[in-house]
Design a protein around this motif. Structure first.
Motif, PDB file in Angstrom:
ATOM      1  N   CYS B  50       0.826  -1.214   0.000  1.00  0.00           N
ATOM      2  CA  CYS B  50       0.000   0.000   0.000  1.00  0.00           C
ATOM      3  C   CYS B  50       0.861   1.264   0.000  1.00  0.00           C
ATOM      4  CB  CYS B  50      -1.055  -0.009   1.105  1.00  0.00           C
ATOM      5  SG  CYS B  50      -0.452  -0.244   2.771  1.00  0.00           S
ATOM      6  N   LEU B  51       2.185   1.101   0.123  1.00  0.00           N
ATOM      7  CA  LEU B  51       3.090   2.248  -0.048  1.00  0.00           C
ATOM      8  C   LEU B  51       3.591   2.335  -1.487  1.00  0.00           C
ATOM      9  CD1 LEU B  51       5.258   2.089   3.192  1.00  0.00           C
ATOM     10  CD2 LEU B  51       3.643   3.878   2.565  1.00  0.00           C
ATOM     11  N   GLY B  52       3.234   1.337  -2.307  1.00  0.00           N
ATOM     12  CA  GLY B  52       3.622   1.358  -3.716  1.00  0.00           C
ATOM     13  C   GLY B  52       5.115   1.277  -3.930  1.00  0.00           C
ATOM     14  N   LEU B  53       5.816   0.495  -3.117  1.00  0.00           N
ATOM     15  CA  LEU B  53       7.265   0.367  -3.298  1.00  0.00           C
ATOM     16  C   LEU B  53       7.564  -0.363  -4.614  1.00  0.00           C
ATOM     17  CD1 LEU B  53       8.678  -0.436   0.268  1.00  0.00           C
ATOM     18  CD2 LEU B  53       8.279   1.760  -0.847  1.00  0.00           C
ATOM     19  N   ASP B  94      -0.408  11.878  -2.445  1.00  0.00           N
ATOM     20  CA  ASP B  94      -1.096  10.909  -1.586  1.00  0.00           C
ATOM     21  C   ASP B  94      -1.415   9.609  -2.333  1.00  0.00           C
ATOM     22  OD1 ASP B  94      -3.248  11.532  -3.184  1.00  0.00           O
ATOM     23  OD2 ASP B  94      -4.435  12.477  -1.612  1.00  0.00           O
ATOM     24  N   LEU B  95      -0.996   9.562  -3.617  1.00  0.00           N
ATOM     25  CA  LEU B  95      -1.261   8.375  -4.436  1.00  0.00           C
ATOM     26  C   LEU B  95       0.085   7.694  -4.726  1.00  0.00           C
ATOM     27  CD1 LEU B  95      -3.632   6.962  -6.004  1.00  0.00           C
ATOM     28  CD2 LEU B  95      -2.863   8.225  -8.007  1.00  0.00           C
ATOM     29  N   LEU B 139      -3.341  13.813   2.973  1.00  0.00           N
ATOM     30  CA  LEU B 139      -2.370  14.898   3.123  1.00  0.00           C
ATOM     31  C   LEU B 139      -2.758  15.750   4.323  1.00  0.00           C
ATOM     32  CD1 LEU B 139      -1.707  16.307  -0.458  1.00  0.00           C
ATOM     33  CD2 LEU B 139      -0.168  15.000   0.992  1.00  0.00           C
ATOM     34  N   ILE B 140      -1.763  16.084   5.121  1.00  0.00           N
ATOM     35  CA  ILE B 140      -2.014  16.960   6.260  1.00  0.00           C
ATOM     36  C   ILE B 140      -1.091  18.170   6.111  1.00  0.00           C
ATOM     37  CG2 ILE B 140      -1.885  17.168   8.785  1.00  0.00           C
ATOM     38  CD1 ILE B 140      -2.082  13.862   8.453  1.00  0.00           C
ATOM     39  N   ILE B 152       2.217  13.311   4.812  1.00  0.00           N
ATOM     40  CA  ILE B 152       1.350  12.300   4.210  1.00  0.00           C
ATOM     41  C   ILE B 152       1.190  11.127   5.160  1.00  0.00           C
ATOM     42  CG2 ILE B 152       0.844  11.025   2.095  1.00  0.00           C
ATOM     43  CD1 ILE B 152       3.163  12.495   0.758  1.00  0.00           C
ATOM     44  N   ASP B 153      -0.068  10.775   5.400  1.00  0.00           N
ATOM     45  CA  ASP B 153      -0.383   9.600   6.204  1.00  0.00           C
ATOM     46  C   ASP B 153      -0.930   8.536   5.242  1.00  0.00           C
ATOM     47  OD1 ASP B 153      -1.242   7.685   7.928  1.00  0.00           O
ATOM     48  OD2 ASP B 153      -2.732   8.922   8.962  1.00  0.00           O
TER      49      ASP B 153
END
Lengths: 536, 490
Positions: B50-53, B94-95, B139-140, B152-153
């Protein structure tokens, strides 16, 4: 002390189990060879010296333990336990870099193992390090690496092929008996051919892609590079098979017979009796070097002489392979490479202080020209209004290409034999300014990726002192049959003069400017020694 | 048509609704990460996938697929036999993959509909499609060491989302709210989502345009976001219709834009222009093979569907004799409905309508008070027993309410409360006889009137007996006994 680096993996395996050598000694010898020559070849991007020695120690302990426990325990060990292997630098190894040959992944450390890595660890193989490659596997010469080109051990002024050029050069130079490569359009077979070794691209879905940096997801496959068919079979066996983490990996059993390809040349050769081989006329393309065409025809004639039936066939859509490949592969790549934005890992240019501009600078500065070219091609092909004309059309062509092959299998053929590359290894720099000339290097290999079929390249003599690879293409999941065929060809050519020839630059140490005299002598090997030279 | 006519009669609003629901799965859409991200530390619920590594691949969460299929059946949609995943490509921090895995050409469900009541009667909205996709990170924007930064969370990255898109069938703000409410109820009923708008489990976006009545072509649409409650949905859309009406009347042009609802100002504000459609370069996700939904699997999912709100309303009305209002109140409150169903099951002899009255009346009044965990203590069987006591005259209605309140507060059994409080009605003929004798002796005039044919005096006498017994006499028995005594002595 004998030179351990000249052993085949299957020989190492036997000696390790017999307690005659240690994995530690094997590993030390290979590390030393790699370190000694890497300055000249640039085949390796990272050498895991300490880790490799630790893994070798662990393998020695496993083997010793199995020897104590008895024959059953010894037989339960994978043949690759204690055997060194190299990985292309797009295979994730926990705690190690995976640059994929790109500046944009500089500094990225993978926090997990790829499935291939995990399976090799399970087998007990010793991971020596990571090999050079064209950036994101886009290229056919390993010149598109952000870390410099790799040289061909047969002639340092020539390319080793690509994109798995580092793996091919390392195997050909006896730095490792085995290496993992990836093949999206020919990236295992073409460098194997140019370096005079065996390379196998398995059926799409045979080896898990999990943890392998993606280029084009629907075409990428992972496979072995080795110095003979038996070794390639051992490595394929270790890494193949369904993986829950890759939804495109197939639940097809991996044949255990891969571990027992015939040792005897005569036994191996008998496989050719009655085998039906197809020779596609479209693969003898315009621009093919006569020496290459001659070696392929000689190889096929040798098989025929050994009992195979050879018929010419037509694969009518071959011509459209290149064009459609260069729509589909870049389209998928443009999306796969979108994640490299400098936000979370790797190279990041934040000098502008502004978010959009930093994106542009990171990607503009992090990717090389060939990667950018393909991202642009792919982005264009997927854009609204162009999708149907390009991407969708290319997918339809892909279906037709696949149908061409299906017709060959339906006609009862066991395998297709063809050239791997239209030319032998070309000089460094010869094609870097002409992308289309570079793309044409894969004209005979990429249709096999489009069709999802297994394809192998095996040495079939030399032309102009440089290796020529015969390509063997099989029906889906027929890797075992293909390797039996490859082994049979090894059997019938075992005593051919060219088999005795070795890469010219092997004795070179770290100075590429002074080619060794031995190299010169071997490179000018006589024409009679280059041919298939089958024994009667 | 003149400007003097009310706007509503000159213009018609055209509204389409897009709803995103976070699905109630244990793990994320394409990896094994937990979905329990509420209140979790930032970036504590993520993994390489889900982090797209580099090199990661998605694997399908079957439960999420089942929720969308179940929703498809619930809205009478066509459920796909072959469905596919597509990549929606765009860049945003965030994507993490630079694309979102979604469904474009072959959604899991298409061409459904949802019918619900409005103040103008029943209304049906056609649902264009329902599909599955993954959520983005969050995004915060903050200030760190005096610098403005964006953090980014990725906890939310890869959470399963169902997107449900209607046709532009909706014409009023009320219909829009009711649609959203009915869909929320449906999600909660089938257990697909908690669908709480306040914490983003359900996000409603509306495309709003107006056109002169009678005109077929759509006006320029404006997308309205940031509506965090059902009331906000109705108010934001009503505001937007009014804003566009005033603008068009003033000869202004409506611009394609995204507007946000400002709860404090009760108005919409410009967020960003939407001059042209983004080119998301959709193409089939090569990392996921097409998903074939076998007839057996679909049948299994369909069979597992609980009773849907519309069917339940119908059953309450038609089979159990409840009013449309009571049926609706119960269907909209899962706990109340469960109490009602439990009580009906506990004692089928008690008329369901009486039970419903108790649930929608006393129970919901006390539950709304929200004192402690009272509602949880109510035992459906005890409620049925209590109502039965009222029906057979063992206890008065007034006393029953007191008993129920105590049961609600303490969970103590009804019969023991009745006994402890001395609420048992006097149903013993002997004891009643004494009281009746006393009352008859004290009211000779009334007795005479009754015997003279004034039957209505009986009620007065019953009242007197009830008074003498401080309400504990069984009124029915008193009436019968009185009539017997007065008639016999004649």
């Amino acid at each position: 002390m004998p030179d351990f680096t000249r052993l085949h993996a299957h020989e190492m395996s036997r000696l390790l189990r017999a307690g005659e050598i240690s994995s530690r000694a094997l590993t030390e010898a290979h590390l030393a060879a790699a370190e000694r020559q890497n300055g000249a070849l640039n085949a390796w991007l990272t050498i895991y010296r300490a880790d490799a020695i630790a893994q070798a120690g662990a393998a020695d302990a496993r083997i010793a333990e199995a020897r104590r426990a008895g024959p059953a325990a010894l037989a339960a060990l994978h043949p690759l336990c204690g055997v060194p292997v190299a990985l292309k630098d797009l295979v994730s190894v926990k705690g190690g870099q995976a640059t994929a040959g790109s500046k944009i992944l500089r500094g990225y450390i993978a926090p997990f193992d790829s499935t291939v890595t995990a399976r090799l660890r399970e087998a007990g193989a010793v991971i020596l390090g990571k090999t050079n490659m064209d950036e994101f596997a886009m290229g056919s010469s390993t010149e598109h690496s952000a870390y410099g080109p790799t040289a061909n051990p047969w002639d340092l002024t020539r390319v080793p092929g690509g994109s798995s050029g580092g793996s091919a050069a390392a195997v050909a130079s006896y730095h490792t008996p085995l290496a993992i490569g990836t093949d999206t359009g020919g990236s295992i077979r073409q460098p194997a051919s140019m370096c005079g070794i065996v390379g196998l691209k398995p059926t799409y879905g045979r080896v898990s892609r999990f943890g392998i940096v993606a280029f084009a997801s629907s075409l990428d496959q992972i496979g072995p590079l080795a110095r003979d068919a038996r070794d390639a079979a051992l490595l394929l066996h270790a890494v193949a098979g369904r993986d829950e983490r890759d939804a495109t990996s197939a639940p097809i059993p991996v044949p255990v017979e891969l571990l027992s390809l015939p040792e005897s040349d005569d036994e191996a050769a008998s496989y050719l009796k009655g085998l039906r081989i197809a020779l596609p006329r479209e693969y003898f393309v315009e621009g093919m070097e006569p020496g290459v065409a001659a070696r392929i025809r000689e190889a096929v004639a040798a098989m025929e002489a050994a009992g195979a039936t050879v018929d010419e066939v037509s694969l009518p859509h071959t011509d459209y392979g290149l064009a459609s490949y260069y729509i589909i592969a870049p389209a998928e790549a443009s999306s796969n490479l979108a994640r490299y934005d400098g936000v979370r890992y790797g190279f990041s240019d934040r000098s502008s202080g502004e978010f959009i501009a930093d994106y542009l600078r990171t990607r503009g500065g992090g990717f090389g020209p060939e990667v950018k070219r393909r991202i642009m091609l792919g982005t264009y092909a997927l854009s609204a209004g162009y999708y149907d004309a390009y991407y969708l059309k290319a997918q339809k062509v892909r279906t037709l290409i696949k149908a061409d092959f299906d017709a060959v299998w339906a006609a009862g053929f066991d395998a297709i034999c063809a050239p791997t590359s239209p030319t032998v290894a070309f000089p460094l720099g010869a094609r870097t300014e002409d992308p289309v000339a570079m793309y044409l290097s894969d004209a005979c290999t990429l249709p096999i990726n489009m069709a999802g079929l297994p394809g192998a390249a095996i040495p079939a003599g030399l032309s102009e002192g440089l290796p020529v690879g015969l390509q063997i293409v099989g029906a889906p999941w027929s890797e075992l049959s293909m390797l039996r065929l490859a082994r049979a060809y090894e059997g019938i050519t075992a005593r051919a003069p060219w088999r005795a020839l070795e890469p010219a630059e092997l004795h070179l140490t770290d100075d590429p400017t002074t080619p060794s005299p031995v190299g010169r002598r071997q490179r000018t090997a006589s024409a009679s020694a280059e041919g298939s030279g089958v024994q009667a | 048509m003149t400007a003097a006519e009310p706007a509503a009669s000159r213009y018609e609003a055209v509204i389409g609704i897009e709803i995103h629901c976070q699905l109630k799965t244990v793990s994320k859409m394409f990896c094994g990460c937990s979905t329990e991200i509420d209140g979790a530390a930032p970036n504590s619920h993520c993994c390489p996938v889900c982090l797209g590594l580099p090199g990661v691949l998605p694997t399908i969460n079957k439960k999420a697929v089942e929720f969308v299929i179940a929703t498809g059946f619930a809205i009478e949609a066509k459920v796909a036999t072959t469905t596919r995943w597509d990549r929606k490509n765009y860049f945003y921090p965030d994507l993490p993959k630079g694309y979102q895995i979604s469904q474009y050409q072959l959604p899991l469900a298409a061409e459904g509909r949802l019918t619900f009541d409005t103040s103008d009667g029943p209304f049906t909205v056609c649902v264009r499609r329902a599909h599955l996709e993954e959520d983005t990170g969050r995004l915060i924007h903050a200030e760190l060491d005096g610098r403005r930064v964006s953090l980014i969370d990725f906890n939310r990255s890869g959470m399963p989302l169902m997107e449900i898109v209607t046709e532009p069938d909706i014409r009023t703000a009320e219909q829009a709210r009711r649609y959203a409410e009915e869909l929320r109820l449906l999600m909660q009923t089938i257990g697909a989502s908690d669908a709480e708008m306040e914490n983003g489990q359900m996000r409603v976006e509306a495309n709003v345009s107006i056109r002169p009545r009678g005109q077929e072509a759509f006006g320029t649409r404006v997308e309205v976001k940031n509506m965090n409650s059902m009331r906000a949905v109705e108010r934001a859309i009503a505001f937007e219709i009014e804003r566009q009406t005033v603008a068009v009347d003033a000869g202004e042009k409506i611009h394609m834009e995204t507007r946000g609802w400002d709860e404090a100002r009760q108005s919409t504000y410009h967020m960003r222009p939407k001059e042209e459609e983004n080119d998301y370069r959709y193409f089939p996700e090569p990392d996921l093979p097409p998903l074939l939904t076998s007839p057996e699997w679909l049948a299994e999912i369909k069979a597992r569907l609980p009773e849907l709100p519309s069917a339940r309303r119908r059953r309450y009305r038609d089979e159990q004799g409840l009013s449309a209002y009571d049926a609706d109140v119960l269907v909209n409150d899962a706990t109340a409905a469960a109490l009602f169903e439990g009580a009906v099951a506990a004692d089928p002899a008690v008329p369901p309508k009486l039970l419903a009255n108790w649930v929608t009346g006393e129970y919901m009044r006390l539950a709304k008070g929200g004192e402690g965990s009272g509602a949880a203590a109510v035992d459906p069987a005890e409620l049925a027993a209590l109502v039965e006591l009222v029906v057979d005259g063992s206890i008065s209605g007034t006393n029953a309410k007191e008993v129920f309140a105590e049961h609600f507060a303490t969970g103590r059994g009804v019969s023991s409360i009745v006994k402890a409080r001395g609420f048992e009605q006097i149903s013993d003929a002997g004891a009643l006889g004494t009281a009746i004798d006393t009352v008859l002796a004290a009211n000779p005039a009334a007795v005479a009137d009754y015997r003279a044919g004034k039957a209505e005096v009986l009620g007065f006498l019953v009242g007197q007996v009830m008074k003498a017994t401080r309400g504990q006499a069984n009124a029915g028995m008193v009436q019968n006994a009185l009539r017997e005594r007065l008639d016999k002595a004649e």
